[in-house]
Write a protein that holds these residues in place. Structure first.
Motif, PDB file in Angstrom:
ATOM      1  N   ASP A  57      32.922  34.989  43.201  1.00 23.60           N
ATOM      2  CA  ASP A  57      32.424  35.546  41.824  1.00 23.60           C
ATOM      3  C   ASP A  57      33.609  36.236  41.381  1.00 23.60           C
ATOM      4  OD1 ASP A  57      31.853  37.110  39.900  1.00 23.60           O
ATOM      5  OD2 ASP A  57      30.118  37.914  40.609  1.00 23.60           O
ATOM      6  N   PRO A  58      34.516  35.700  40.525  1.00 25.05           N
ATOM      7  CA  PRO A  58      35.712  36.334  40.031  1.00 25.05           C
ATOM      8  C   PRO A  58      35.697  37.744  39.512  1.00 25.05           C
ATOM      9  CG  PRO A  58      34.960  34.696  38.481  1.00 25.05           C
ATOM     10  CD  PRO A  58      34.091  34.475  39.522  1.00 25.05           C
ATOM     11  N   LEU A  59      34.463  38.067  39.061  1.00 23.70           N
ATOM     12  CA  LEU A  59      34.466  39.561  38.567  1.00 23.70           C
ATOM     13  C   LEU A  59      34.331  40.506  39.859  1.00 23.70           C
ATOM     14  CD1 LEU A  59      31.850  39.152  35.588  1.00 23.70           C
ATOM     15  CD2 LEU A  59      34.418  39.276  35.441  1.00 23.70           C
ATOM     16  N   GLU A  60      33.868  39.804  40.975  1.00 24.98           N
ATOM     17  CA  GLU A  60      33.668  40.665  42.291  1.00 24.98           C
ATOM     18  C   GLU A  60      35.196  40.993  42.608  1.00 24.98           C
ATOM     19  OE1 GLU A  60      32.292  39.223  46.435  1.00 24.98           O
ATOM     20  OE2 GLU A  60      30.520  39.883  45.243  1.00 24.98           O
ATOM     21  N   LEU A  61      35.872  39.881  42.829  1.00 24.75           N
ATOM     22  CA  LEU A  61      37.389  40.147  42.995  1.00 24.75           C
ATOM     23  C   LEU A  61      37.954  40.983  42.285  1.00 24.75           C
ATOM     24  CD1 LEU A  61      39.958  37.392  43.998  1.00 24.75           C
ATOM     25  CD2 LEU A  61      40.382  38.784  42.112  1.00 24.75           C
ATOM     26  N   ILE A  62      37.810  40.914  40.811  1.00 30.13           N
ATOM     27  CA  ILE A  62      38.639  41.713  39.793  1.00 30.13           C
ATOM     28  C   ILE A  62      38.177  43.113  40.045  1.00 30.13           C
ATOM     29  CG2 ILE A  62      38.491  42.450  37.460  1.00 30.13           C
ATOM     30  CD1 ILE A  62      38.294  39.441  36.880  1.00 30.13           C
ATOM     31  N   ALA A  63      36.979  43.597  40.489  1.00 26.16           N
ATOM     32  CA  ALA A  63      36.415  44.864  40.627  1.00 26.16           C
ATOM     33  C   ALA A  63      36.789  45.569  41.872  1.00 26.16           C
ATOM     34  CB  ALA A  63      35.000  44.872  40.771  1.00 26.16           C
ATOM     35  N   ARG A  64      37.692  44.693  42.857  1.00 24.26           N
ATOM     36  CA  ARG A  64      38.220  45.591  44.092  1.00 24.26           C
ATOM     37  C   ARG A  64      39.279  46.605  43.572  1.00 24.26           C
ATOM     38  NH1 ARG A  64      39.112  40.988  48.718  1.00 24.26           N
ATOM     39  NH2 ARG A  64      40.697  42.910  49.053  1.00 24.26           N
ATOM     40  N   ASP A  65      39.109  47.619  44.438  1.00 24.44           N
ATOM     41  CA  ASP A  65      40.077  48.590  44.058  1.00 24.44           C
ATOM     42  C   ASP A  65      41.419  48.619  45.019  1.00 24.44           C
ATOM     43  OD1 ASP A  65      38.147  50.301  42.772  1.00 24.44           O
ATOM     44  OD2 ASP A  65      37.216  51.139  44.570  1.00 24.44           O
ATOM     45  N   ASP A  66      41.383  47.679  45.873  1.00 20.33           N
ATOM     46  CA  ASP A  66      42.697  47.692  46.603  1.00 20.33           C
ATOM     47  C   ASP A  66      43.734  46.651  45.837  1.00 20.33           C
ATOM     48  OD1 ASP A  66      41.024  45.236  46.997  1.00 20.33           O
ATOM     49  OD2 ASP A  66      42.111  45.001  48.930  1.00 20.33           O
ATOM     50  N   LEU A  67      43.352  46.036  44.564  1.00 19.76           N
ATOM     51  CA  LEU A  67      44.128  44.921  44.088  1.00 19.76           C
ATOM     52  C   LEU A  67      45.090  45.640  42.887  1.00 19.76           C
ATOM     53  CD1 LEU A  67      42.165  41.764  43.693  1.00 19.76           C
ATOM     54  CD2 LEU A  67      43.651  42.426  45.658  1.00 19.76           C
ATOM     55  N   ASP A  68      46.464  45.184  42.883  1.00 24.31           N
ATOM     56  CA  ASP A  68      47.293  45.640  41.845  1.00 24.31           C
ATOM     57  C   ASP A  68      47.094  44.533  40.615  1.00 24.31           C
ATOM     58  OD1 ASP A  68      48.418  48.040  43.131  1.00 24.31           O
ATOM     59  OD2 ASP A  68      49.069  46.439  44.363  1.00 24.31           O
ATOM     60  N   ALA A  69      47.024  43.441  40.756  1.00 22.63           N
ATOM     61  CA  ALA A  69      46.935  42.403  39.766  1.00 22.63           C
ATOM     62  C   ALA A  69      46.029  41.456  40.294  1.00 22.63           C
ATOM     63  CB  ALA A  69      48.334  41.898  39.902  1.00 22.63           C
ATOM     64  N   VAL A  70      45.799  40.496  39.147  1.00 21.21           N
ATOM     65  CA  VAL A  70      44.849  39.348  39.282  1.00 21.21           C
ATOM     66  C   VAL A  70      45.665  38.155  38.861  1.00 21.21           C
ATOM     67  CG1 VAL A  70      43.065  38.295  38.533  1.00 21.21           C
ATOM     68  CG2 VAL A  70      42.763  40.841  39.143  1.00 21.21           C
ATOM     69  N   ALA A  71      45.924  37.046  39.371  1.00 20.82           N
ATOM     70  CA  ALA A  71      46.365  35.709  38.929  1.00 20.82           C
ATOM     71  C   ALA A  71      45.126  34.907  38.550  1.00 20.82           C
ATOM     72  CB  ALA A  71      47.383  35.193  39.892  1.00 20.82           C
ATOM     73  N   ILE A  72      45.166  34.465  37.064  1.00 16.11           N
ATOM     74  CA  ILE A  72      44.110  33.666  36.747  1.00 16.11           C
ATOM     75  C   ILE A  72      44.464  32.063  36.622  1.00 16.11           C
ATOM     76  CG2 ILE A  72      42.448  33.405  35.050  1.00 16.11           C
ATOM     77  CD1 ILE A  72      42.709  36.317  34.295  1.00 16.11           C
ATOM     78  N   ALA A  73      44.317  31.211  37.645  1.00 13.85           N
ATOM     79  CA  ALA A  73      44.517  29.673  37.450  1.00 13.85           C
ATOM     80  C   ALA A  73      43.494  28.765  37.617  1.00 13.85           C
ATOM     81  CB  ALA A  73      45.513  29.672  38.865  1.00 13.85           C
ATOM     82  N   SER A  74      42.378  29.509  37.017  1.00  9.48           N
ATOM     83  CA  SER A  74      41.052  28.867  36.686  1.00  9.48           C
ATOM     84  C   SER A  74      41.194  27.802  35.503  1.00  9.48           C
ATOM     85  CB  SER A  74      39.809  29.519  36.638  1.00  9.48           C
ATOM     86  OG  SER A  74      40.018  30.561  35.356  1.00  9.48           O
ATOM     87  N   PRO A  75      40.029  27.151  35.046  1.00 14.65           N
ATOM     88  CA  PRO A  75      40.102  26.338  33.900  1.00 14.65           C
ATOM     89  C   PRO A  75      40.151  27.080  32.729  1.00 14.65           C
ATOM     90  CG  PRO A  75      38.472  25.473  35.248  1.00 14.65           C
ATOM     91  CD  PRO A  75      38.865  26.446  35.931  1.00 14.65           C
ATOM     92  N   PRO A  76      40.893  26.618  31.610  1.00 16.15           N
ATOM     93  CA  PRO A  76      41.161  27.723  30.402  1.00 16.15           C
ATOM     94  C   PRO A  76      39.922  28.139  29.830  1.00 16.15           C
ATOM     95  CG  PRO A  76      42.355  25.594  30.328  1.00 16.15           C
ATOM     96  CD  PRO A  76      41.489  25.315  31.637  1.00 16.15           C
ATOM     97  N   ALA A  77      38.829  27.659  29.756  1.00 13.52           N
ATOM     98  CA  ALA A  77      37.629  28.298  28.997  1.00 13.52           C
ATOM     99  C   ALA A  77      37.313  29.609  29.727  1.00 13.52           C
ATOM    100  CB  ALA A  77      36.510  27.280  29.107  1.00 13.52           C
ATOM    101  N   GLY A  78      37.728  29.847  31.063  1.00 11.03           N
ATOM    102  CA  GLY A  78      37.303  31.101  31.615  1.00 11.03           C
ATOM    103  C   GLY A  78      38.553  32.253  31.538  1.00 11.03           C
ATOM    104  N   HIS A  79      39.673  31.906  30.992  1.00 12.42           N
ATOM    105  CA  HIS A  79      40.796  32.766  30.873  1.00 12.42           C
ATOM    106  C   HIS A  79      40.560  34.028  30.203  1.00 12.42           C
ATOM    107  CE1 HIS A  79      43.948  29.203  31.861  1.00 12.42           C
ATOM    108  NE2 HIS A  79      43.022  29.738  32.826  1.00 12.42           N
ATOM    109  N   ARG A  80      40.035  33.969  28.850  1.00  9.65           N
ATOM    110  CA  ARG A  80      39.761  34.971  28.012  1.00  9.65           C
ATOM    111  C   ARG A  80      38.774  35.895  28.585  1.00  9.65           C
ATOM    112  NH1 ARG A  80      35.525  36.242  25.359  1.00  9.65           N
ATOM    113  NH2 ARG A  80      35.671  38.029  24.013  1.00  9.65           N
ATOM    114  N   PRO A  81      37.718  35.712  29.187  1.00  8.01           N
ATOM    115  CA  PRO A  81      36.675  36.819  29.645  1.00  8.01           C
ATOM    116  C   PRO A  81      37.283  37.388  31.042  1.00  8.01           C
ATOM    117  CG  PRO A  81      35.687  34.752  30.053  1.00  8.01           C
ATOM    118  CD  PRO A  81      36.867  34.426  29.049  1.00  8.01           C
ATOM    119  N   LEU A  82      37.972  36.607  31.734  1.00  8.84           N
ATOM    120  CA  LEU A  82      38.463  37.052  33.227  1.00  8.84           C
ATOM    121  C   LEU A  82      39.844  37.931  32.702  1.00  8.84           C
ATOM    122  CD1 LEU A  82      38.452  33.858  35.325  1.00  8.84           C
ATOM    123  CD2 LEU A  82      36.911  35.750  35.434  1.00  8.84           C
TER     124      LEU A  82
END
Length: 159
Positions: A57-82
């Motif tokens: 679940d990408p939103l679970e990854l995004i919610a982590r407190d230990d990350l400074d950054a997120v790299a989004i290399a998924s299909p383009p349709a998901g780029h905006r919400p992520l």
């Protein structure tokens, strides 16, 4: 960030694990987690790259407190919400191209980045490769005449 290790999570295990993971590591980042909707692919990518954590679940990854950054290399349709979710969570964002599906999405994402005060970037990782610079020079010299259409295919060894 002297004295501390910067941590990033990568969403997408194709191009993300082949290009982004080694690129971040080469710059001293700890790739702390990787994400794919497919559990088997996420587990394999994590094991192959020696990444501690994996998510489906990408939103679970995004919610982590230990990350400074997120790299989004998924299909383009998901780029905006992520990207919007990552910016809202206070993460810096590197998003693969095309980062938006249309100009309205691009404006929304730009404005969200400005409001967040986080860095938001588009991944143009091949922009300055020698091959592309050579093609640019040839076009600038009018080597082939007026360009009406250009198609470039890039072949990568995907394992």
């Amino acid at each position: 960030m002297p004295g501390s290790e910067r941590k990033v999570g990568v969403i997408g295990v194709g191009f993300g694990s082949q290009v982004y993971v080694p690129a971040f590591r080469s710059e001293g980042w700890d790739v702390a987690a990787i994400c794919s909707r497919n559990r088997d692919k996420a587990a394999k990518a994590a094991a192959d790259a020696g990444i501690r954590d994996m998510h489906t679940d990408p939103l679970e990854l995004i919610a982590r407190d230990d990350l400074d950054a997120v790299a989004i290399a998924s299909p383009p349709a998901g780029h905006r919400p992520l990207a919007l979710a990552a910016l809202a969570a206070g993460k810096h964002v590197l998003c693969e191209k095309p980062f938006a599906l249309n100009a309205a999405q691009a404006v929304e994402m730009r404005d969200a980045a400005a409001k967040s005060k986080s860095t938001a970037m588009v991944g143009h990782e091949f922009r300055f490769t020698p091959q592309r610079a050579f093609i640019k020079d040839l076009l600038a010299e009018n080597y082939i005449g007026t360009v009406r259409l250009c198609t470039i295919e890039l072949f990568l060894d995907r394992y």
